[in-house]
Design a protein around this motif. Sequence first.
Motif, mmCIF file in Angstrom:
data_model
loop_
_atom_site.group_PDB
_atom_site.id
_atom_site.type_symbol
_atom_site.label_atom_id
_atom_site.label_comp_id
_atom_site.label_asym_id
_atom_site.label_seq_id
_atom_site.Cartn_x
_atom_site.Cartn_y
_atom_site.Cartn_z
ATOM 1 N N UNK A 203 -16.194 43.355 17.187
ATOM 2 C CA UNK A 203 -16.777 43.248 18.756
ATOM 3 C C UNK A 203 -17.994 41.392 18.731
ATOM 4 N N UNK A 204 -18.308 41.587 17.759
ATOM 5 C CA UNK A 204 -19.613 40.172 17.753
ATOM 6 C C UNK A 204 -18.623 38.459 17.476
ATOM 7 N N UNK A 205 -17.839 39.209 17.615
ATOM 8 C CA UNK A 205 -16.746 38.258 17.316
ATOM 9 C C UNK A 205 -16.940 37.323 16.168
ATOM 10 N N UNK A 206 -17.390 38.216 15.302
ATOM 11 C CA UNK A 206 -17.683 37.101 13.845
ATOM 12 C C UNK A 206 -17.613 37.483 12.921
ATOM 13 N N UNK A 207 -15.801 38.303 12.636
ATOM 14 C CA UNK A 207 -14.852 38.525 11.737
ATOM 15 C C UNK A 207 -14.329 37.271 10.773
ATOM 16 N N UNK A 208 -14.573 36.792 9.697
ATOM 17 C CA UNK A 208 -13.821 35.368 9.307
ATOM 18 C C UNK A 208 -14.142 35.696 7.628
ATOM 19 N N UNK A 209 -13.475 35.369 6.828
ATOM 20 C CA UNK A 209 -12.830 35.465 5.287
ATOM 21 C C UNK A 209 -13.989 35.548 4.857
ATOM 22 N N UNK A 210 -15.052 34.965 5.246
ATOM 23 C CA UNK A 210 -16.236 35.231 3.881
ATOM 24 C C UNK A 210 -16.905 35.953 4.301
ATOM 25 N N UNK A 211 -16.503 36.875 5.433
ATOM 26 C CA UNK A 211 -17.740 38.465 5.766
ATOM 27 C C UNK A 211 -16.368 39.448 4.882
ATOM 28 N N UNK A 212 -16.929 39.831 3.882
ATOM 29 C CA UNK A 212 -15.981 40.951 2.580
ATOM 30 C C UNK A 212 -16.650 42.208 3.130
ATOM 31 N N UNK A 213 -15.750 43.847 2.877
ATOM 32 C CA UNK A 213 -16.187 44.292 2.484
ATOM 33 C C UNK A 213 -15.659 45.523 1.306
ATOM 34 N N UNK A 214 -16.335 46.407 1.153
ATOM 35 C CA UNK A 214 -15.670 46.970 -0.047
ATOM 36 C C UNK A 214 -16.346 48.698 0.346
ATOM 37 N N UNK A 215 -14.919 49.564 -0.416
ATOM 38 C CA UNK A 215 -15.964 51.062 -0.345
ATOM 39 C C UNK A 215 -15.892 50.574 -1.736
ATOM 40 N N UNK A 216 -16.916 50.757 -1.939
ATOM 41 C CA UNK A 216 -17.329 52.157 -3.060
ATOM 42 C C UNK A 216 -18.522 52.502 -4.065
ATOM 43 N N UNK A 217 -18.283 52.681 -5.204
ATOM 44 C CA UNK A 217 -20.082 53.023 -4.687
ATOM 45 C C UNK A 217 -20.983 52.167 -5.840
ATOM 46 N N UNK A 218 -21.898 52.070 -5.072
ATOM 47 C CA UNK A 218 -22.917 51.009 -5.528
ATOM 48 C C UNK A 218 -23.234 51.625 -6.823
ATOM 49 N N UNK A 219 -23.436 52.149 -7.263
ATOM 50 C CA UNK A 219 -24.028 52.076 -8.685
ATOM 51 C C UNK A 219 -22.773 52.030 -9.150
ATOM 52 N N UNK A 220 -21.538 52.077 -9.477
ATOM 53 C CA UNK A 220 -20.443 51.277 -10.157
ATOM 54 C C UNK A 220 -20.581 49.956 -9.514
ATOM 55 N N UNK A 221 -20.326 49.660 -8.103
ATOM 56 C CA UNK A 221 -20.649 48.183 -8.474
ATOM 57 C C UNK A 221 -21.166 47.468 -8.886
ATOM 58 N N UNK A 222 -22.520 48.226 -8.793
ATOM 59 C CA UNK A 222 -23.448 47.508 -9.870
ATOM 60 C C UNK A 222 -23.366 46.471 -10.910
ATOM 61 N N UNK A 223 -23.129 47.608 -11.600
ATOM 62 C CA UNK A 223 -22.277 47.252 -13.155
ATOM 63 C C UNK A 223 -21.276 46.561 -13.047
ATOM 64 N N UNK A 224 -20.624 46.220 -12.304
ATOM 65 C CA UNK A 224 -19.221 45.547 -12.742
ATOM 66 C C UNK A 224 -19.761 43.824 -11.749
ATOM 67 N N UNK A 263 -31.455 46.585 -11.022
ATOM 68 C CA UNK A 263 -30.252 46.508 -11.500
ATOM 69 C C UNK A 263 -29.810 45.487 -10.260
ATOM 70 N N UNK A 264 -30.637 45.908 -8.983
ATOM 71 C CA UNK A 264 -30.491 44.838 -7.672
ATOM 72 C C UNK A 264 -31.331 43.776 -7.686
ATOM 73 N N UNK A 265 -32.324 43.642 -8.480
ATOM 74 C CA UNK A 265 -32.657 42.278 -8.999
ATOM 75 C C UNK A 265 -31.740 41.735 -9.859
ATOM 76 N N UNK A 266 -31.380 42.032 -10.879
ATOM 77 C CA UNK A 266 -30.565 41.157 -11.497
ATOM 78 C C UNK A 266 -29.276 40.461 -11.104
ATOM 79 N N UNK A 267 -29.106 40.580 -9.467
ATOM 80 C CA UNK A 267 -27.965 40.141 -8.961
ATOM 81 C C UNK A 267 -28.410 38.773 -7.851
ATOM 82 N N UNK A 268 -29.955 39.159 -8.057
ATOM 83 C CA UNK A 268 -30.409 37.382 -7.173
ATOM 84 C C UNK A 268 -30.536 36.449 -7.515
#
Length: 322
Positions: A203-224, A263-268
Amino acid sequence: MTEFYSRSDMEKQGKWLANRVLKNFKHRRKLFKKQGTDAFRLYDWDIPEVRAVVDWYDGNLVVAEYVRQQTEGIPWLETVAGYVAEALGVAEDKVFLKKRQTRPGTWARRYERLDQSQHQVIVAEQGLRFIVNLRDYLDTGLFLDHRQTRAMVRDQARGKSILNLFAYTGSFTCYGAQGEATNSLTVDLSSKYIQWAQDNLALNELTAPQHQFLVADVLAFLDDAIADGRTWDLIILDPPSFSTRKNAFEFDIQRDHPWLLEKVQALLSAEGSLYFSTNHARFEMAPTVKGFKDISGQTVPPDFKSRRPHQCFLYQCKGTIS
Ligand SMILES: C[S@@+](CC[C@H](N)C(=O)[O-])C[C@H]1O[C@@H](n2cnc3c(N)ncnc32)[C@H](O)[C@@H]1O
């Protein structure tokens, strides 16, 4: 024994509410118009007997009652909302009524669909546009209390990689993308909300390949993500207070925030920043958690000042923005 409100109690409260809303509307509409915003709060439960909030979404009214015994089985919400709609001249089909629970244990139902009407309205906020659904869910798709936090993310996004966790409809992602983030990843458990987030970006004309989306449980995602050594410059972490959904991890923000934050700090990245927010009313940061600055004074907007809608904390790795 519970004393139910009489018709005259309801009418009196309806008039109080309508007066308060009208006064706020006159002032806030002008204030927010200057910012390019047409969705804001008009009443924030500041009269004790009137346990409700009223929000304005570009000509539509959402009136939500925090349910209590005194109004069970009587048309309290309909009555007070009628007074508000009349005072603002809003037609009946643009008034949306909601009943909210304050009791713990009812949270799990918060993100469930209430109806299937797919009633959508587009609202403007600080130069961006968002799809809101005023009828089908308890929440509308845009948490108005984080308007200023979103602007802060936009201001800092240029040249940064962004990770938006528990992203809901991706409003933070839209701000980050508009602020020229180099890339972003938007993660939520719900495919419905991820689709909505993608629609908001489009809607904001911001779609671009560098903006990615993921359907996932955040906890599992963090570990991966930790195992893969991934990092981001700007992370937004705005989890629900409780998450007890099937197939998702059981989560209680008060109990679980120390390990979640670690866990999230480990991703900074080396100069990364983490915005952590919670709307848990009684949240207290554990004393073992260090380095987080409470920035709620900057993030809570003027239309939410009477009650504290969220607490927001900023953690910055060494050498980042002041
Ligand atoms: C409080 S909202 C987030 C609000 C969002 N940050 C915003 O500002 O619009 C919570 C979101 O968490 C998602 N959620 C709940 N449990 C989850 C889990 N285990 N993993 C990923 N997302 C989850 C819900 O689907 C919902 O979209």
